[in-house]
Enzyme design. Structure first.
Site, PDB file in Angstrom:
ATOM      1  N   GLN A  70      99.284  56.344 -20.082  1.00  0.00           N
ATOM      2  CA  GLN A  70     100.640  56.727 -19.679  1.00  0.00           C
ATOM      3  C   GLN A  70     100.653  57.023 -18.174  1.00  0.00           C
ATOM      4  O   GLN A  70     101.702  57.189 -17.587  1.00  0.00           O
ATOM      5  CB  GLN A  70     101.071  57.985 -20.445  1.00  0.00           C
ATOM      6  CG  GLN A  70     101.137  57.806 -21.945  1.00  0.00           C
ATOM      7  CD  GLN A  70     101.327  59.137 -22.660  1.00  0.00           C
ATOM      8  OE1 GLN A  70     102.445  59.603 -22.853  1.00  0.00           O
ATOM      9  NE2 GLN A  70     100.231  59.781 -23.011  1.00  0.00           N
ATOM     10  N   ASN A  71      99.470  57.093 -17.575  1.00  0.00           N
ATOM     11  CA  ASN A  71      99.336  57.472 -16.174  1.00  0.00           C
ATOM     12  C   ASN A  71      99.711  56.312 -15.250  1.00  0.00           C
ATOM     13  O   ASN A  71      99.501  55.149 -15.585  1.00  0.00           O
ATOM     14  CB  ASN A  71      97.905  57.950 -15.881  1.00  0.00           C
ATOM     15  CG  ASN A  71      97.547  59.158 -16.721  1.00  0.00           C
ATOM     16  OD1 ASN A  71      98.411  59.793 -17.321  1.00  0.00           O
ATOM     17  ND2 ASN A  71      96.268  59.466 -16.786  1.00  0.00           N
TER      18      ASN A  71
ATOM     19  N   HIS B 209     103.517  52.955 -18.743  1.00  0.00           N
ATOM     20  CA  HIS B 209     104.599  53.563 -17.966  1.00  0.00           C
ATOM     21  C   HIS B 209     104.649  53.018 -16.542  1.00  0.00           C
ATOM     22  O   HIS B 209     105.269  53.629 -15.657  1.00  0.00           O
ATOM     23  CB  HIS B 209     104.448  55.095 -17.927  1.00  0.00           C
ATOM     24  CG  HIS B 209     104.694  55.739 -19.250  1.00  0.00           C
ATOM     25  ND1 HIS B 209     104.316  57.038 -19.531  1.00  0.00           N
ATOM     26  CD2 HIS B 209     105.252  55.269 -20.394  1.00  0.00           C
ATOM     27  CE1 HIS B 209     104.643  57.325 -20.778  1.00  0.00           C
ATOM     28  NE2 HIS B 209     105.219  56.288 -21.324  1.00  0.00           N
TER      29      HIS B 209
ATOM     30  N   CYS C 233     111.590  44.526  -8.174  1.00  0.00           N
ATOM     31  CA  CYS C 233     112.770  44.181  -7.373  1.00  0.00           C
ATOM     32  C   CYS C 233     113.993  44.052  -8.282  1.00  0.00           C
ATOM     33  O   CYS C 233     113.974  43.263  -9.229  1.00  0.00           O
ATOM     34  CB  CYS C 233     112.546  42.875  -6.616  1.00  0.00           C
ATOM     35  SG  CYS C 233     113.992  42.366  -5.675  1.00  0.00           S
TER      36      CYS C 233
ATOM     37  N   CYS D 276     111.434  37.783  -2.964  1.00  0.00           N
ATOM     38  CA  CYS D 276     112.730  37.160  -2.657  1.00  0.00           C
ATOM     39  C   CYS D 276     113.237  37.532  -1.259  1.00  0.00           C
ATOM     40  O   CYS D 276     114.224  36.966  -0.793  1.00  0.00           O
ATOM     41  CB  CYS D 276     113.773  37.549  -3.712  1.00  0.00           C
ATOM     42  SG  CYS D 276     114.353  39.245  -3.584  1.00  0.00           S
TER      43      CYS D 276
ATOM     44  N   SER E 168     100.032  65.677 -23.899  1.00  0.00           N
ATOM     45  CA  SER E 168     100.676  66.739 -24.687  1.00  0.00           C
ATOM     46  C   SER E 168     101.369  66.186 -25.923  1.00  0.00           C
ATOM     47  O   SER E 168     101.842  66.945 -26.763  1.00  0.00           O
ATOM     48  CB  SER E 168     101.712  67.466 -23.814  1.00  0.00           C
ATOM     49  OG  SER E 168     102.682  66.539 -23.337  1.00  0.00           O
TER      50      SER E 168
HETATM   51  N1  APR Z   1      91.347  67.998 -19.544  1.00  0.00           N
HETATM   52  C1  APR Z   1      91.976  67.676 -20.717  1.00  0.00           C
HETATM   53  N2  APR Z   1      93.295  67.920 -20.976  1.00  0.00           N
HETATM   54  C2  APR Z   1      93.977  68.532 -19.994  1.00  0.00           C
HETATM   55  C3  APR Z   1      93.392  68.927 -18.753  1.00  0.00           C
HETATM   56  C4  APR Z   1      92.003  68.625 -18.556  1.00  0.00           C
HETATM   57  N3  APR Z   1      91.366  68.930 -17.428  1.00  0.00           N
HETATM   58  N4  APR Z   1      94.351  69.536 -17.987  1.00  0.00           N
HETATM   59  C5  APR Z   1      95.491  69.520 -18.729  1.00  0.00           C
HETATM   60  N5  APR Z   1      95.267  68.930 -19.935  1.00  0.00           N
HETATM   61  C6  APR Z   1      96.233  68.674 -21.022  1.00  0.00           C
HETATM   62  C7  APR Z   1      97.341  69.700 -21.130  1.00  0.00           C
HETATM   63  O1  APR Z   1      96.953  70.772 -21.987  1.00  0.00           O
HETATM   64  C8  APR Z   1      98.477  68.865 -21.749  1.00  0.00           C
HETATM   65  O2  APR Z   1      98.396  68.886 -23.177  1.00  0.00           O
HETATM   66  O3  APR Z   1      96.853  67.450 -20.714  1.00  0.00           O
HETATM   67  C9  APR Z   1      98.181  67.445 -21.262  1.00  0.00           C
HETATM   68  C10 APR Z   1      99.128  66.935 -20.164  1.00  0.00           C
HETATM   69  O4  APR Z   1     100.409  66.838 -20.734  1.00  0.00           O
HETATM   70  P1  APR Z   1     101.672  66.390 -19.855  1.00  0.00           P
HETATM   71  O5  APR Z   1     101.687  67.123 -18.590  1.00  0.00           O
HETATM   72  O6  APR Z   1     102.853  66.494 -20.775  1.00  0.00           O
HETATM   73  O7  APR Z   1     101.368  64.873 -19.487  1.00  0.00           O
HETATM   74  P2  APR Z   1     101.492  63.566 -20.423  1.00  0.00           P
HETATM   75  O8  APR Z   1     101.260  63.888 -21.845  1.00  0.00           O
HETATM   76  O9  APR Z   1     100.663  62.527 -19.810  1.00  0.00           O
HETATM   77  O10 APR Z   1     103.061  63.192 -20.210  1.00  0.00           O
HETATM   78  C11 APR Z   1     103.559  62.046 -20.860  1.00  0.00           C
HETATM   79  O11 APR Z   1     105.648  62.267 -19.733  1.00  0.00           O
HETATM   80  O12 APR Z   1     106.463  63.026 -17.814  1.00  0.00           O
HETATM   81  C12 APR Z   1     106.284  61.901 -18.522  1.00  0.00           C
HETATM   82  O13 APR Z   1     105.991  59.639 -17.897  1.00  0.00           O
HETATM   83  C13 APR Z   1     105.403  60.905 -17.805  1.00  0.00           C
HETATM   84  O14 APR Z   1     103.496  59.667 -18.633  1.00  0.00           O
HETATM   85  C14 APR Z   1     104.113  60.928 -18.618  1.00  0.00           C
HETATM   86  C15 APR Z   1     104.596  61.362 -19.993  1.00  0.00           C
END
Ligand code: APR
Length: 245
Positions: A98-99, A116, A124, A146, A185
């Site tokens: 998702q990164n 994502h 574009c 383009c 998360s």
């Molecule tokens: N190691 C493991 N897990 C970690 C660490 C770490 N060092 N630090 C934080 N976390 C966990 C947190 O506890 C949390 O559950 O990583 C998770 C990050 O969750 P989010 O911030 O919600 O990120 P993500 O799940 O990737 O978000 C999904 O949401 O905002 C949109 O498009 C964006 O791709 C993203 C999507």
């Protein structure tokens, strides 16, 4: 019910899903943790097509800053362990992230889908094409394909838009024997539903996260808590040595 056995064989396929947590130890903020990105920015302003139409310079500034941070960030042991697993695994392997940072690529991952989008790309809105992008982007930037200026946006999938590679991802989930969810998360769909899809296909499901995600609770056969930079290399080692399943 005892956990299904995962054979280390050419017939065993692995699907891995990663989120912002895997890049946290590389110095890149997550979204929903305390002091995270969504505590500082409004999702509607910077992560929706409507927000981009309302204020393109604000959105370009937001992603330019992230692109600069990601450009100087280095992969951590969790990224490296997944690239090693891909190389060592005799069966099919797919990494879905998702990164939008390029840390998996920097670590050597190849079988990789950015569902994502990516900071290193443009889309574009005039010719509809996508391509690689480096450096800052602005409303004055011209499309490398383009030539039209003022129609570029970062190649990021925003809320309300369809993520990339969905047919390929669902196909791989439907054939997975082992599903790993790392550093997410589990709050954003459709990615948050992947564990259910994999489980329905009979896969063993494992979560590696700082804390077990509440939403995934009950959907994972194994929940490993801790920092990804510590837990993922150990997990990959144990998996490859046949110490896990
Ligand atoms: N190691 C493991 N897990 C970690 C660490 C770490 N060092 N630090 C934080 N976390 C966990 C947190 O506890 C949390 O559950 O990583 C998770 C990050 O969750 P989010 O911030 O919600 O990120 P993500 O799940 O990737 O978000 C999904 O949401 O905002 C949109 O498009 C964006 O791709 C993203 C999507």
């Amino acid at each position: 019910m005892p956990m299904r056995k995962v054979e280390i064989s050419a017939a065993t396929s692995i699907v891995v899903l990663t989120g912002a947590g895997i890049s946290q130890e590389s110095g890149l903020d997550t979204f929903r943790d305390a002091g995270g990105i969504w505590a500082r920015y409004d999702i509607d302003d910077v992560a929706t097509p409507e927000g981009f139409r309302r204020n393109p310079p604000l959105v370009h500034d937001f992603y330019n800053e992230q692109r600069r941070e990601a450009a100087v960030a280095a992969p951590n042991p969790a990224h490296v362990a997944l690239a090693d697993l891909e190389k060592a695994w005799p069966g099919r392997f797919l990494l879905v992230t998702q990164n939008i940072d390029g840390l998996h690529e920097k670590a050597g991952s190849k079988a990789l889908f950015h569902m994502h989008g990516t900071l290193d790309g443009f889309l574009c809105e005039a010719c509809g094409k996508r391509g690689p992008w480096a450096g800052d982007m602005s409303t004055a930037s011209a499309c490398p394909l383009c030539g039209r200026d003022g129609a570029l946006r970062p190649d990021i999938v925003w809320f309300g838009e369809m993520p990339y590679f969905m047919p390929e991802i669902y196909r791989a989930l439907g054939e997975a024997d082992l599903f790993l969810s790392i550093g997410t998360s589990g709050t954003v769909y459709p990615a948050a539903d992947f564990v259910r899809e994999a489980r329905q296909a009979g896969a063993v499901t494992v979560e590696l996260n700082l804390e077990a995600s509440r939403r995934g609770h009950g959907l994972f056969d194994l929940e490993i808590e801790g920092k990804a930079g510590d837990s993922v290399p150990v997990f990959v080692d144990d998996l490859l040595e046949g110490r896990l399943f």
